[in-house]
Design a protein around this motif. Structure first.
Motif, PDB file in Angstrom:
ATOM      1  N   LEU A 248       7.985  -8.930   8.665  1.00  0.00           N
ATOM      2  CA  LEU A 248       6.763  -8.011   8.244  1.00  0.00           C
ATOM      3  C   LEU A 248       6.068  -8.529   7.198  1.00  0.00           C
ATOM      4  CD1 LEU A 248       7.959  -6.065  10.281  1.00  0.00           C
ATOM      5  CD2 LEU A 248       7.701  -4.338   8.662  1.00  0.00           C
ATOM      6  N   VAL A 249       4.678  -8.716   6.985  1.00  0.00           N
ATOM      7  CA  VAL A 249       4.157  -8.817   5.744  1.00  0.00           C
ATOM      8  C   VAL A 249       3.217  -7.893   5.217  1.00  0.00           C
ATOM      9  CG1 VAL A 249       3.717 -11.451   6.725  1.00  0.00           C
ATOM     10  CG2 VAL A 249       2.078  -9.946   7.244  1.00  0.00           C
ATOM     11  N   SER A 250       3.076  -6.712   5.860  1.00  0.00           N
ATOM     12  CA  SER A 250       2.194  -5.719   5.352  1.00  0.00           C
ATOM     13  C   SER A 250       2.963  -4.440   5.282  1.00  0.00           C
ATOM     14  CB  SER A 250       0.979  -5.386   6.454  1.00  0.00           C
ATOM     15  OG  SER A 250       0.019  -6.490   6.619  1.00  0.00           O
ATOM     16  N   PHE A 251       2.728  -3.636   4.075  1.00  0.00           N
ATOM     17  CA  PHE A 251       3.155  -2.394   3.621  1.00  0.00           C
ATOM     18  C   PHE A 251       2.138  -1.294   3.437  1.00  0.00           C
ATOM     19  CE2 PHE A 251       4.993   0.495   0.499  1.00  0.00           C
ATOM     20  CZ  PHE A 251       6.277   0.963   1.147  1.00  0.00           C
ATOM     21  N   ALA A 252       2.412  -0.261   3.743  1.00  0.00           N
ATOM     22  CA  ALA A 252       1.524   0.990   3.332  1.00  0.00           C
ATOM     23  C   ALA A 252       2.421   1.932   2.440  1.00  0.00           C
ATOM     24  CB  ALA A 252       0.948   1.666   4.493  1.00  0.00           C
ATOM     25  N   TYR A 253       1.704   2.382   1.312  1.00  0.00           N
ATOM     26  CA  TYR A 253       2.484   3.387   0.449  1.00  0.00           C
ATOM     27  C   TYR A 253       2.639   4.805   1.167  1.00  0.00           C
ATOM     28  CZ  TYR A 253       2.060  -0.448  -2.942  1.00  0.00           C
ATOM     29  OH  TYR A 253       1.881  -1.717  -3.201  1.00  0.00           O
TER      30      TYR A 253
ATOM     31  N   VAL B  94       7.914  -3.721  -3.545  1.00  0.00           N
ATOM     32  CA  VAL B  94       7.174  -3.940  -2.641  1.00  0.00           C
ATOM     33  C   VAL B  94       7.271  -5.736  -2.113  1.00  0.00           C
ATOM     34  CG1 VAL B  94       5.066  -4.071  -0.984  1.00  0.00           C
ATOM     35  CG2 VAL B  94       5.956  -1.918  -2.018  1.00  0.00           C
ATOM     36  N   LYS B  95       6.600  -6.345  -3.419  1.00  0.00           N
ATOM     37  CA  LYS B  95       6.316  -7.611  -3.452  1.00  0.00           C
ATOM     38  C   LYS B  95       7.883  -8.548  -3.297  1.00  0.00           C
ATOM     39  CE  LYS B  95       4.238 -11.490  -5.998  1.00  0.00           C
ATOM     40  NZ  LYS B  95       3.349 -11.960  -7.230  1.00  0.00           N
ATOM     41  N   ALA B  96       8.784  -8.018  -3.998  1.00  0.00           N
ATOM     42  CA  ALA B  96       9.994  -8.570  -4.278  1.00  0.00           C
ATOM     43  C   ALA B  96      10.676  -8.479  -2.567  1.00  0.00           C
ATOM     44  CB  ALA B  96      11.036  -7.942  -5.388  1.00  0.00           C
ATOM     45  N   ALA B  97      10.437  -7.432  -1.878  1.00  0.00           N
ATOM     46  CA  ALA B  97      10.969  -7.331  -0.669  1.00  0.00           C
ATOM     47  C   ALA B  97      10.491  -8.394   0.256  1.00  0.00           C
ATOM     48  CB  ALA B  97      10.506  -5.658  -0.184  1.00  0.00           C
ATOM     49  N   GLY B  98       9.502  -8.923  -0.207  1.00  0.00           N
ATOM     50  CA  GLY B  98       8.734 -10.092   0.763  1.00  0.00           C
ATOM     51  C   GLY B  98       7.554  -9.673   1.635  1.00  0.00           C
ATOM     52  N   TYR B  99       6.922  -8.806   1.168  1.00  0.00           N
ATOM     53  CA  TYR B  99       5.777  -8.313   1.610  1.00  0.00           C
ATOM     54  C   TYR B  99       4.655  -9.235   1.087  1.00  0.00           C
ATOM     55  CZ  TYR B  99       7.295  -4.190   4.261  1.00  0.00           C
ATOM     56  OH  TYR B  99       7.928  -3.383   4.921  1.00  0.00           O
ATOM     57  N   HIS B 100       3.414  -9.388   1.772  1.00  0.00           N
ATOM     58  CA  HIS B 100       2.640 -10.342   1.238  1.00  0.00           C
ATOM     59  C   HIS B 100       1.345  -9.366   0.589  1.00  0.00           C
ATOM     60  CE1 HIS B 100       3.756 -13.954   4.009  1.00  0.00           C
ATOM     61  NE2 HIS B 100       4.717 -13.237   3.233  1.00  0.00           N
ATOM     62  N   PHE B 101       1.239  -8.351   1.459  1.00  0.00           N
ATOM     63  CA  PHE B 101       0.302  -7.304   0.855  1.00  0.00           C
ATOM     64  C   PHE B 101       0.545  -5.895   1.472  1.00  0.00           C
ATOM     65  CE2 PHE B 101      -1.041  -8.964   4.812  1.00  0.00           C
ATOM     66  CZ  PHE B 101      -1.122 -10.461   4.568  1.00  0.00           C
ATOM     67  N   ALA B 102      -0.337  -4.899   0.548  1.00  0.00           N
ATOM     68  CA  ALA B 102       0.041  -3.408   0.554  1.00  0.00           C
ATOM     69  C   ALA B 102      -1.185  -2.825   0.516  1.00  0.00           C
ATOM     70  CB  ALA B 102       1.095  -3.090  -0.402  1.00  0.00           C
ATOM     71  N   VAL B 103      -1.295  -1.560   1.216  1.00  0.00           N
ATOM     72  CA  VAL B 103      -2.623  -0.851   1.244  1.00  0.00           C
ATOM     73  C   VAL B 103      -2.425   0.390   0.544  1.00  0.00           C
ATOM     74  CG1 VAL B 103      -3.612  -1.690   2.899  1.00  0.00           C
ATOM     75  CG2 VAL B 103      -1.967  -0.247   3.798  1.00  0.00           C
ATOM     76  N   THR B 104      -3.268   1.155  -0.151  1.00  0.00           N
ATOM     77  CA  THR B 104      -3.348   2.336  -0.822  1.00  0.00           C
ATOM     78  C   THR B 104      -4.125   3.098  -0.189  1.00  0.00           C
ATOM     79  OG1 THR B 104      -5.219   1.770  -2.309  1.00  0.00           O
ATOM     80  CG2 THR B 104      -2.911   1.019  -3.027  1.00  0.00           C
ATOM     81  N   THR B 105      -4.555   4.389  -0.832  1.00  0.00           N
ATOM     82  CA  THR B 105      -5.586   5.264  -0.336  1.00  0.00           C
ATOM     83  C   THR B 105      -6.741   5.414  -1.388  1.00  0.00           C
ATOM     84  OG1 THR B 105      -4.168   6.991  -1.376  1.00  0.00           O
ATOM     85  CG2 THR B 105      -3.948   6.650   1.038  1.00  0.00           C
ATOM     86  N   ILE B 106      -6.831   4.407  -2.284  1.00  0.00           N
ATOM     87  CA  ILE B 106      -7.904   4.315  -3.099  1.00  0.00           C
ATOM     88  C   ILE B 106      -9.391   4.074  -2.151  1.00  0.00           C
ATOM     89  CG2 ILE B 106      -9.293   2.856  -4.913  1.00  0.00           C
ATOM     90  CD1 ILE B 106      -6.255   2.064  -5.555  1.00  0.00           C
ATOM     91  N   LYS B 107     -10.376   4.826  -2.258  1.00  0.00           N
ATOM     92  CA  LYS B 107     -11.355   4.909  -1.300  1.00  0.00           C
ATOM     93  C   LYS B 107     -12.419   3.881  -1.667  1.00  0.00           C
ATOM     94  CE  LYS B 107     -10.880   9.831  -0.618  1.00  0.00           C
ATOM     95  NZ  LYS B 107      -9.478   9.829  -1.024  1.00  0.00           N
ATOM     96  N   SER B 108     -12.554   2.682  -1.245  1.00  0.00           N
ATOM     97  CA  SER B 108     -13.404   1.697  -1.475  1.00  0.00           C
ATOM     98  C   SER B 108     -13.281   0.649  -0.122  1.00  0.00           C
ATOM     99  CB  SER B 108     -13.285   0.888  -2.667  1.00  0.00           C
ATOM    100  OG  SER B 108     -13.748  -0.046  -2.948  1.00  0.00           O
ATOM    101  N   ARG B 109     -14.345  -0.261  -0.146  1.00  0.00           N
ATOM    102  CA  ARG B 109     -14.254  -1.362   0.766  1.00  0.00           C
ATOM    103  C   ARG B 109     -13.262  -2.266  -0.086  1.00  0.00           C
ATOM    104  NH1 ARG B 109     -19.849  -3.333   2.669  1.00  0.00           N
ATOM    105  NH2 ARG B 109     -20.265  -2.646   0.567  1.00  0.00           N
ATOM    106  N   ALA B 110     -12.755  -3.316   0.586  1.00  0.00           N
ATOM    107  CA  ALA B 110     -11.813  -4.586  -0.226  1.00  0.00           C
ATOM    108  C   ALA B 110     -12.958  -5.537  -0.685  1.00  0.00           C
ATOM    109  CB  ALA B 110     -10.584  -4.947   0.670  1.00  0.00           C
ATOM    110  N   ARG B 111     -12.858  -6.003  -1.774  1.00  0.00           N
ATOM    111  CA  ARG B 111     -13.712  -6.859  -2.430  1.00  0.00           C
ATOM    112  C   ARG B 111     -12.692  -8.226  -2.852  1.00  0.00           C
ATOM    113  NH1 ARG B 111     -16.198  -2.141  -3.144  1.00  0.00           N
ATOM    114  NH2 ARG B 111     -18.380  -2.246  -2.457  1.00  0.00           N
ATOM    115  N   GLY B 112     -11.621  -8.433  -2.557  1.00  0.00           N
ATOM    116  CA  GLY B 112     -10.974  -9.527  -2.594  1.00  0.00           C
ATOM    117  C   GLY B 112     -10.469  -9.583  -4.332  1.00  0.00           C
ATOM    118  N   ASN B 113     -10.813  -8.489  -5.367  1.00  0.00           N
ATOM    119  CA  ASN B 113     -10.300  -8.884  -6.463  1.00  0.00           C
ATOM    120  C   ASN B 113      -9.542  -7.498  -7.121  1.00  0.00           C
ATOM    121  OD1 ASN B 113     -12.230  -6.693  -6.547  1.00  0.00           O
ATOM    122  ND2 ASN B 113     -13.545  -7.484  -7.998  1.00  0.00           N
ATOM    123  N   GLU B 114      -8.906  -6.847  -5.980  1.00  0.00           N
ATOM    124  CA  GLU B 114      -8.057  -5.784  -6.229  1.00  0.00           C
ATOM    125  C   GLU B 114      -6.793  -6.018  -6.592  1.00  0.00           C
ATOM    126  OE1 GLU B 114      -9.702  -6.278  -3.329  1.00  0.00           O
ATOM    127  OE2 GLU B 114     -11.572  -4.733  -3.259  1.00  0.00           O
TER     128      GLU B 114
END
Ligand SMILES: [Zn+2]
Length: 232
Positions: free
Chosen positions: A168-173, A186-206
């Motif tokens: 698995l590479v993706s996690f949701a809180y 989450v990072k130490a568990a080996g996930y590459h990315f994780a999603v929150t419920t912050i309301k915005s489009r992703a711009r690559g600097n988050e």
């Protein structure tokens, strides 16, 4: 280019007014319309792992990431055929102690809905969709001891990987609950990315462990939906 990461829970008829969580239901008809509009506008609907190169700016195209929280059976039965028909992929985040059961972690007044079995989860993946982690028991990670939060994250990942036979590479809180200590786990568990419920489009600097998402709600009109995909 900013990438909308869309968040859905249930696909189907909402419970009656006053029941908690009612806004988390999008009817099949409405979901199909939203996906078809994306397709007509030239969007590729992608799972989070497939959308990441676009979020990071390594690839360029009009992309929307499609995510579902909690692994509900309604997504398997009613959303997957629509995604498959359009050639879209999506991510579903699974709660490993509740597979084949229901969302008994929610407020006791909320509706109980079936969650996919491990067999259905494997079939979801066999259709090209992504399996993501969402803890063992869907607890508020900020409200429990860090050791327990770690167990919730690590054991969930191990169990899902064992059942899936793939990493698995993706996690949701769960509930969008996160802070620096939880992101580190989450990072130490080996996930590459994780999603929150912050309301915005992703711009690559988050930051890869704080990706924002736009929740699509029961009463969103097609204009609300498009504003989340194109503007906000
Ligand atoms: Zn959830």
């Amino acid at each position: 280019m900013a990438v909308p990461i869309l968040l859905y829970h249930h696909i189907g008829m909402p419970p009656k007014a006053g029941i908690p969580g009612r806004s988390n239901y999008v009817t099949v008809k409405k979901f199909a319309k939203q996906m078809r509009v994306l397709k007509r506008l030239g969007f590729k609907g992608l799972s989070l792992r497939e959308a990441m190169p676009y979020i990071r700016g390594e690839k360029k195209d009009r992309v929307a990431a499609i995510t579902f929280d909690d692994g509900f059976l309604s997504v398997y039965q009613d959303a997957m055929p629509i995604l498959d028909e359009l050639g879209f992929s999506a991510t579903n985040f699974f709660v490993s102690s509740h597979m084949g059961l229901d969302n008994s972690w929610d407020n006791e007044r909320s509706e109980r809905n079936k969650i996919m079995t491990f067999d259905e989860m494997r079939d979801w993946a066999a259709h090209g969709h992504e399996v993501g982690g969402h803890t063992n028991d869907h607890l508020h990670l900020k409200d429990i001891p860090l050791q327990e939060a770690k167990r919730q994250i690590v054991e969930n990942k191990q169990k899902l990987e064992e059942e899936l036979g793939a990493p698995l590479v993706s996690f949701a809180y769960p509930f969008g609950d996160e802070n620096e200590a939880i992101r580190k786990i989450v990072k130490a568990a080996g996930y590459h990315f994780a999603v929150t419920t912050i309301k915005s489009r992703a711009r690559g600097n988050e930051g890869d462990y704080e990706l924002p998402r736009h929740s699509i709600r029961r009463n969103d009109t097609i204009l609300h939906f498009l504003a989340k995909c194109l503007l906000r």
